[in-house]
Design an enzyme around this catalytic site. Structure first.
Site, PDB file in Angstrom:
ATOM      1  N   ARG A  21       1.340  20.902  -4.186  1.00  0.00           N
ATOM      2  CA  ARG A  21       0.744  22.191  -4.557  1.00  0.00           C
ATOM      3  C   ARG A  21       0.090  22.869  -3.352  1.00  0.00           C
ATOM      4  O   ARG A  21       0.312  24.059  -3.086  1.00  0.00           O
ATOM      5  CB  ARG A  21      -0.292  21.963  -5.659  1.00  0.00           C
ATOM      6  CG  ARG A  21      -1.149  23.150  -6.040  1.00  0.00           C
ATOM      7  CD  ARG A  21      -2.100  22.720  -7.147  1.00  0.00           C
ATOM      8  NE  ARG A  21      -3.015  23.768  -7.559  1.00  0.00           N
ATOM      9  CZ  ARG A  21      -4.220  23.938  -7.046  1.00  0.00           C
ATOM     10  NH1 ARG A  21      -4.650  23.148  -6.064  1.00  0.00           N
ATOM     11  NH2 ARG A  21      -5.009  24.893  -7.498  1.00  0.00           N
ATOM     12  N   ARG A  25       1.389  26.319  -1.573  1.00  0.00           N
ATOM     13  CA  ARG A  25       0.531  27.515  -1.611  1.00  0.00           C
ATOM     14  C   ARG A  25       0.086  27.927  -0.208  1.00  0.00           C
ATOM     15  O   ARG A  25      -0.001  29.109   0.096  1.00  0.00           O
ATOM     16  CB  ARG A  25      -0.658  27.281  -2.539  1.00  0.00           C
ATOM     17  CG  ARG A  25      -0.155  27.152  -3.979  1.00  0.00           C
ATOM     18  CD  ARG A  25      -1.155  27.595  -5.002  1.00  0.00           C
ATOM     19  NE  ARG A  25      -0.488  27.721  -6.302  1.00  0.00           N
ATOM     20  CZ  ARG A  25      -1.079  27.545  -7.459  1.00  0.00           C
ATOM     21  NH1 ARG A  25      -2.367  27.229  -7.504  1.00  0.00           N
ATOM     22  NH2 ARG A  25      -0.421  27.710  -8.587  1.00  0.00           N
ATOM     23  N   ASP A 103       4.991   4.098   4.355  1.00  0.00           N
ATOM     24  CA  ASP A 103       5.475   3.831   5.723  1.00  0.00           C
ATOM     25  C   ASP A 103       7.007   3.834   5.828  1.00  0.00           C
ATOM     26  O   ASP A 103       7.552   4.242   6.853  1.00  0.00           O
ATOM     27  CB  ASP A 103       4.871   2.547   6.293  1.00  0.00           C
ATOM     28  CG  ASP A 103       5.308   1.303   5.545  1.00  0.00           C
ATOM     29  OD1 ASP A 103       5.643   1.415   4.356  1.00  0.00           O
ATOM     30  OD2 ASP A 103       5.315   0.219   6.161  1.00  0.00           O
ATOM     31  N   THR A 125       0.311   6.372  -0.760  1.00  0.00           N
ATOM     32  CA  THR A 125       0.655   5.074  -1.353  1.00  0.00           C
ATOM     33  C   THR A 125      -0.632   4.454  -1.872  1.00  0.00           C
ATOM     34  O   THR A 125      -1.662   4.524  -1.191  1.00  0.00           O
ATOM     35  CB  THR A 125       1.312   4.106  -0.344  1.00  0.00           C
ATOM     36  OG1 THR A 125       1.139   2.765  -0.799  1.00  0.00           O
ATOM     37  CG2 THR A 125       0.700   4.193   1.046  1.00  0.00           C
ATOM     38  N   ASP A 129      -2.206   1.129   3.019  1.00  0.00           N
ATOM     39  CA  ASP A 129      -1.798   0.211   4.091  1.00  0.00           C
ATOM     40  C   ASP A 129      -1.235   0.943   5.310  1.00  0.00           C
ATOM     41  O   ASP A 129      -0.429   0.389   6.045  1.00  0.00           O
ATOM     42  CB  ASP A 129      -0.761  -0.788   3.546  1.00  0.00           C
ATOM     43  CG  ASP A 129       0.476  -0.099   2.990  1.00  0.00           C
ATOM     44  OD1 ASP A 129       0.478   1.150   2.899  1.00  0.00           O
ATOM     45  OD2 ASP A 129       1.440  -0.805   2.650  1.00  0.00           O
ATOM     46  N   ALA A 186     -16.878  -8.288  -8.688  1.00  0.00           N
ATOM     47  CA  ALA A 186     -16.150  -9.558  -8.817  1.00  0.00           C
ATOM     48  C   ALA A 186     -16.858 -10.676  -8.058  1.00  0.00           C
ATOM     49  O   ALA A 186     -17.530 -10.428  -7.056  1.00  0.00           O
ATOM     50  CB  ALA A 186     -14.726  -9.390  -8.287  1.00  0.00           C
ATOM     51  N   ARG A 211     -26.619 -20.947 -12.494  1.00  0.00           N
ATOM     52  CA  ARG A 211     -27.675 -19.933 -12.617  1.00  0.00           C
ATOM     53  C   ARG A 211     -27.652 -19.282 -13.999  1.00  0.00           C
ATOM     54  O   ARG A 211     -28.358 -18.314 -14.250  1.00  0.00           O
ATOM     55  CB  ARG A 211     -27.468 -18.830 -11.574  1.00  0.00           C
ATOM     56  CG  ARG A 211     -27.982 -19.178 -10.195  1.00  0.00           C
ATOM     57  CD  ARG A 211     -27.873 -17.976  -9.287  1.00  0.00           C
ATOM     58  NE  ARG A 211     -26.467 -17.673  -9.060  1.00  0.00           N
ATOM     59  CZ  ARG A 211     -25.887 -16.495  -9.172  1.00  0.00           C
ATOM     60  NH1 ARG A 211     -26.533 -15.486  -9.480  1.00  0.00           N
ATOM     61  NH2 ARG A 211     -24.616 -16.303  -8.973  1.00  0.00           N
ATOM     62  N   HIS A 215     -19.827 -15.578 -17.068  1.00  0.00           N
ATOM     63  CA  HIS A 215     -18.416 -15.291 -16.809  1.00  0.00           C
ATOM     64  C   HIS A 215     -18.173 -15.117 -15.315  1.00  0.00           C
ATOM     65  O   HIS A 215     -19.115 -14.941 -14.550  1.00  0.00           O
ATOM     66  CB  HIS A 215     -18.018 -14.008 -17.528  1.00  0.00           C
ATOM     67  CG  HIS A 215     -18.782 -12.830 -17.010  1.00  0.00           C
ATOM     68  ND1 HIS A 215     -19.928 -12.392 -17.614  1.00  0.00           N
ATOM     69  CD2 HIS A 215     -18.588 -12.039 -15.943  1.00  0.00           C
ATOM     70  CE1 HIS A 215     -20.406 -11.363 -16.930  1.00  0.00           C
ATOM     71  NE2 HIS A 215     -19.616 -11.130 -15.915  1.00  0.00           N
ATOM     72  N   GLN A 251      -1.559   0.483 -12.394  1.00  0.00           N
ATOM     73  CA  GLN A 251      -2.295   0.888 -11.183  1.00  0.00           C
ATOM     74  C   GLN A 251      -1.634   2.062 -10.462  1.00  0.00           C
ATOM     75  O   GLN A 251      -2.235   2.698  -9.613  1.00  0.00           O
ATOM     76  CB  GLN A 251      -2.373  -0.281 -10.188  1.00  0.00           C
ATOM     77  CG  GLN A 251      -3.134  -1.473 -10.710  1.00  0.00           C
ATOM     78  CD  GLN A 251      -2.811  -2.734  -9.934  1.00  0.00           C
ATOM     79  OE1 GLN A 251      -3.400  -3.007  -8.906  1.00  0.00           O
ATOM     80  NE2 GLN A 251      -1.862  -3.503 -10.423  1.00  0.00           N
TER      81      GLN A 251
HETATM   82  P1  ADP Z   1       7.548   3.913   0.944  1.00  0.00           P
HETATM   83  O1  ADP Z   1       7.709   5.237   1.600  1.00  0.00           O
HETATM   84  O2  ADP Z   1       6.718   4.000  -0.298  1.00  0.00           O
HETATM   85  O3  ADP Z   1       7.091   2.836   1.923  1.00  0.00           O
HETATM   86  P2  ADP Z   1      10.279   2.788   1.043  1.00  0.00           P
HETATM   87  O4  ADP Z   1       9.952   1.736   2.033  1.00  0.00           O
HETATM   88  O5  ADP Z   1      11.161   2.431  -0.096  1.00  0.00           O
HETATM   89  O6  ADP Z   1       8.988   3.459   0.379  1.00  0.00           O
HETATM   90  O7  ADP Z   1      10.965   3.980   1.842  1.00  0.00           O
HETATM   91  C1  ADP Z   1      11.415   5.144   1.177  1.00  0.00           C
HETATM   92  C2  ADP Z   1      12.760   5.574   1.735  1.00  0.00           C
HETATM   93  O8  ADP Z   1      12.608   5.907   3.134  1.00  0.00           O
HETATM   94  C3  ADP Z   1      13.829   4.507   1.725  1.00  0.00           C
HETATM   95  O9  ADP Z   1      14.493   4.401   0.477  1.00  0.00           O
HETATM   96  C4  ADP Z   1      14.776   5.035   2.798  1.00  0.00           C
HETATM   97  O10 ADP Z   1      15.586   6.069   2.287  1.00  0.00           O
HETATM   98  C5  ADP Z   1      13.804   5.621   3.824  1.00  0.00           C
HETATM   99  N1  ADP Z   1      13.544   4.640   4.906  1.00  0.00           N
HETATM  100  C6  ADP Z   1      12.744   3.558   4.860  1.00  0.00           C
HETATM  101  N2  ADP Z   1      12.771   2.855   6.019  1.00  0.00           N
HETATM  102  C7  ADP Z   1      13.640   3.525   6.818  1.00  0.00           C
HETATM  103  C8  ADP Z   1      14.120   3.300   8.147  1.00  0.00           C
HETATM  104  N3  ADP Z   1      13.721   2.255   8.877  1.00  0.00           N
HETATM  105  N4  ADP Z   1      15.020   4.203   8.652  1.00  0.00           N
HETATM  106  C9  ADP Z   1      15.421   5.255   7.921  1.00  0.00           C
HETATM  107  N5  ADP Z   1      15.006   5.505   6.673  1.00  0.00           N
HETATM  108  C10 ADP Z   1      14.141   4.658   6.112  1.00  0.00           C
END
Ligand code: ADP
Length: 319
Positions: A21, A25, A103, A125, A129, A186, A211, A215, A251
């Site tokens: 969004r 925009r 990533d 994500t 990470d 926790a 103590r 739980h 989650q």
């Molecule tokens: P996320 O983005 O959540 O880490 P994925 O690891 O499944 O999810 O990556 C999403 C998509 O990005 C993959 O299905 C693929 O199309 C592309 N991708 C992932 N790694 C590579 C790579 N090393 N080179 C090119 N494309 C990639």
């Protein structure tokens, strides 16, 4: 630059819609046309494009998931597939791309950047990470979902005087376990980044019982191992009745928290401004409340570090 594209890729995360969004925009505000690309890189190759206007992103800031849909795409791992995507982008007049994902999606975006397509990435994500940003979109929402679950499970744990193990997402990352563990009070948090001592976890439970504590709750990041198996060990060590809950996909979804919506809005807007300014091959993130811009190469070569100070604090608070 006259036209940009926006896509969401990889695992979905709450806040993706808010980022879409904001990007749409901001672009329209700046006089750019926007193409929404459906189903991540799969849609990029297949030409699943749609024209975005301000109305097309109305009423989505509060929704989890992604209206653009997301997908994993095998062809994109191959150079031929990526060239097909570049041809489709050129044919559609798309000169810059906002990629919202994790990533893996960033690795794909880094390839597109090297092939001459201007690309700016937004970290999304629930795992949090990704290096170079304090938070990724969806993390705060996921932590809140886990805390809500802990609150409910605690009622049963107290009533039955039981030990509960709660397995949360994080194959390589203990971020959700750590933050939710602290927020949910926790007794122990087990994360894949640091050595796990079931002896210590058992000891904490025994101390709590002596103590008068009724739980115990142990948060287990999935990367540590099966919570069911860990539960058996804890039962053997403490002699107490243990139960295991695996939270799974609850989650991943849900309405994004206000924090995720604000972060998504800032990053979505900034990504478009960066593209307009000619940036490419970068991730826009946030560190110490400030917007940061880092080369994808750097982001992808670094490991996100778990905040050990916070981990120790979790231990101090649950003595
Ligand atoms: P996320 O983005 O959540 O880490 P994925 O690891 O499944 O999810 O990556 C999403 C998509 O990005 C993959 O299905 C693929 O199309 C592309 N991708 C992932 N790694 C590579 C790579 N090393 N080179 C090119 N494309 C990639």
């Amino acid at each position: 630059m006259k036209r940009i594209g926006v896509l969401t890729s990889g695992g979905d995360a709450p806040g993706m819609n808010a980022a879409v969004r904001a990007a749409v925009r901001q672009a329209i505000f700046d006089g750019l046309a926007v193409t929404g690309i459906r189903k991540g890189y799969a849609g990029l190759i297949a030409g699943e494009y749609m024209e975005m206007d301000t109305g097309s992103v109305a009423d989505i800031i509060h929704r989890g998931g992604t209206i653009l849909r997301t997908a994993r795409c095998e062809e994109f791992y191959e150079e031929a597939g990526r060239w097909q995507a570049v041809e489709c982008l050129k044919a559609a007049g798309i000169e810059g791309l906002v990629v919202i994902g994790g990533d893996g999606s960033f690795r794909g975006a880094a390839c597109l950047h090297q092939m001459g397509i201007k690309t700016v990435c937004i970290p999304a994500t629930i795992d949090n990470d990704i290096a170079g940003t304090d938070y990724t979109l969806g993390f705060d929402t996921a932590v809140n979902s886990v805390v809500e679950a802990i609150n409910k499970i605690r009622d049963t744990a107290t009533s039955h005087e039981r030990v509960f193990l709660i397995e949360v997402m994080g194959r390589y990352s203990g971020q959700i376990a750590l933050y939710a563990g602290i927020a949910g009070g926790a007794e122990s948090v087990l994360v894949p980044e640091l050595p796990v001592s079931l002896e210590e976890a058992g000891e904490r439970i025994r101390r709590g019982r002596s103590r008068g504590k009724l739980h115990s709750i142990i948060l287990v990041a999935e990367g540590v191992g099966s919570a069911l198996e860990i539960g058996k060990v804890i039962k053997e060590r403490t002699g107490l009745d243990t139960r295991v809950t695996i939270l799974g996909h609850i989650q991943r979804g849900g309405a994004p928290t206000a924090f995720d919506r604000v972060l998504a809005t800032r990053l979505g807007s900034e990504a478009v401004k960066l593209l307009s300014a000619g940036a490419s091959g970068v991730m826009v993130g946030m560190a110490a409340s400030q917007i940061t811009v880092l080369p994808l190469e750097e982001v992808l070569s670094r490991q996100k570090v778990l905040n050990e100070e916070l981990y120790r604090l979790a231990g101090v608070l649950s003595i």
